[in-house]
Design an enzyme around this catalytic site. Structure first.
Site, mmCIF file in Angstrom:
data_model
loop_
_atom_site.group_PDB
_atom_site.id
_atom_site.type_symbol
_atom_site.label_atom_id
_atom_site.label_comp_id
_atom_site.label_asym_id
_atom_site.label_seq_id
_atom_site.Cartn_x
_atom_site.Cartn_y
_atom_site.Cartn_z
ATOM 1 N N HIS A 257 46.300 52.368 -24.455
ATOM 2 C CA HIS A 257 46.796 52.072 -23.101
ATOM 3 C C HIS A 257 48.315 52.242 -23.047
ATOM 4 C CE1 HIS A 257 43.225 49.065 -22.792
ATOM 5 N NE2 HIS A 257 42.929 50.100 -22.027
ATOM 6 N N LYS B 265 32.164 41.225 -14.986
ATOM 7 C CA LYS B 265 32.442 41.333 -16.428
ATOM 8 C C LYS B 265 33.016 40.014 -16.920
ATOM 9 C CE LYS B 265 33.928 45.973 -17.998
ATOM 10 N NZ LYS B 265 35.135 46.818 -18.185
ATOM 11 N N ARG C 78 39.760 59.935 -23.053
ATOM 12 C CA ARG C 78 39.775 60.034 -24.512
ATOM 13 C C ARG C 78 38.857 61.125 -25.016
ATOM 14 N NH1 ARG C 78 38.357 53.828 -25.003
ATOM 15 N NH2 ARG C 78 36.989 54.678 -23.414
ATOM 16 N N SER D 271 39.204 48.544 -25.971
ATOM 17 C CA SER D 271 39.396 47.088 -26.066
ATOM 18 C C SER D 271 38.187 46.438 -26.741
ATOM 19 C CB SER D 271 39.590 46.485 -24.674
ATOM 20 O OG SER D 271 40.753 47.006 -24.079
HETATM 21 O O1 PNS Z 1 39.271 49.451 -17.825
HETATM 22 P P1 PNS Z 1 38.067 49.721 -16.964
HETATM 23 O O2 PNS Z 1 37.123 48.540 -17.018
HETATM 24 O O3 PNS Z 1 37.403 51.024 -17.276
HETATM 25 O O4 PNS Z 1 38.620 49.822 -15.439
HETATM 26 C C1 PNS Z 1 37.742 50.059 -14.369
HETATM 27 C C2 PNS Z 1 38.460 49.828 -13.019
HETATM 28 C C3 PNS Z 1 39.029 48.438 -12.944
HETATM 29 C C4 PNS Z 1 39.577 50.844 -12.872
HETATM 30 C C5 PNS Z 1 37.401 50.065 -11.892
HETATM 31 O O5 PNS Z 1 36.287 49.262 -12.134
HETATM 32 C C6 PNS Z 1 37.957 49.759 -10.509
HETATM 33 O O6 PNS Z 1 38.714 50.517 -9.956
HETATM 34 N N1 PNS Z 1 37.557 48.585 -9.943
HETATM 35 C C7 PNS Z 1 37.971 48.180 -8.613
HETATM 36 C C8 PNS Z 1 36.796 48.217 -7.636
HETATM 37 C C9 PNS Z 1 36.663 49.584 -6.985
HETATM 38 O O7 PNS Z 1 37.568 50.086 -6.354
HETATM 39 N N2 PNS Z 1 35.456 50.199 -7.143
HETATM 40 C C10 PNS Z 1 35.178 51.483 -6.523
HETATM 41 C C11 PNS Z 1 35.704 52.672 -7.305
HETATM 42 S S1 PNS Z 1 34.772 52.949 -8.761
#
Ligand code: PNS
Length: 155
Positions: free
Chosen positions: A17, A41, A90, A128
């Site tokens: 990150h 989560k 990645r 993570s």
């Molecule tokens: O680190 P992660 O868990 O892969 O991050 C995922 C994240 C937080 C970027 C994604 O779940 C997100 O954007 N959540 C906010 C809700 C949202 O906008 N959902 C619709 C688009 S997928």
């Protein structure tokens, strides 16, 4: 002034990150690391802890801000008047999920452009989840996370 949002769970932040934050900071004036509240989560670290760890770990990178966000990324993107969303890519295994997210976000707002940055090869295998597993089983995570995170995981 270009602003990028770098969203994620960051539970906890790791060196992959940080590598992406550093690359984004070279391209943009302002990088907002957006820590997601995700009720679906269960996280090891609280929102406050995740934000504090990212702030401490990224303090040396100019132009970085760390904020929590709840709800849709697209709403946060608009509120921050951002120009792009950054995601790290990645491996091929990341692609399908990232592709879906980028296209859903763009269908919600035509102006939301997602830029994918590749971390250094050194960190390509990091996640993570893996870091937490190695730490929980007593493995050495020195190469994987900044010192503040290592200390937090030790506690
Ligand atoms: O680190 P992660 O868990 O892969 O991050 C995922 C994240 C937080 C970027 C994604 O779940 C997100 O954007 N959540 C906010 C809700 C949202 O906008 N959902 C619709 C688009 S997928």
């Amino acid at each position: 002034m270009k602003t990028a949002i770098y969203p994620g769970s960051f539970d906890p932040i790791h060196n992959g990150h940080l590598d992406v934050i550093g690359r984004a900071a070279k391209l943009c004036d302002r990088v907002v690391v957006a820590v997601a509240v995700n009720h679906a989560k269960t996280s090891l670290f609280s929102m406050e802890e995740r934000v504090a760890l990212i702030r401490a770990a990224s303090a040396h990178i100019p132009g970085v801000e760390v904020k929590a966000f709840e709800g849709l990324l697209v709403d946060f993107f608009r509120a921050e008047r951002a120009d792009a969303v950054i995601r790290g890519l990645r491996a091929v295994s990341d692609f399908e999920y990232e592709f879906q997210m980028a296209l859903v976000n763009r269908s919600l707002d035509e102006d939301l452009e997602t830029l994918f940055l590749m971390p250094s090869q050194k960190h390509i295998y990091l996640s993570s989840r893996i870091v937490k597993e190695v730490a929980a089983l007593g493995g050495d995570i020195e190469r994987f996370v900044p010192e503040v995170v290592r200390e937090a995981l030790r506690k």
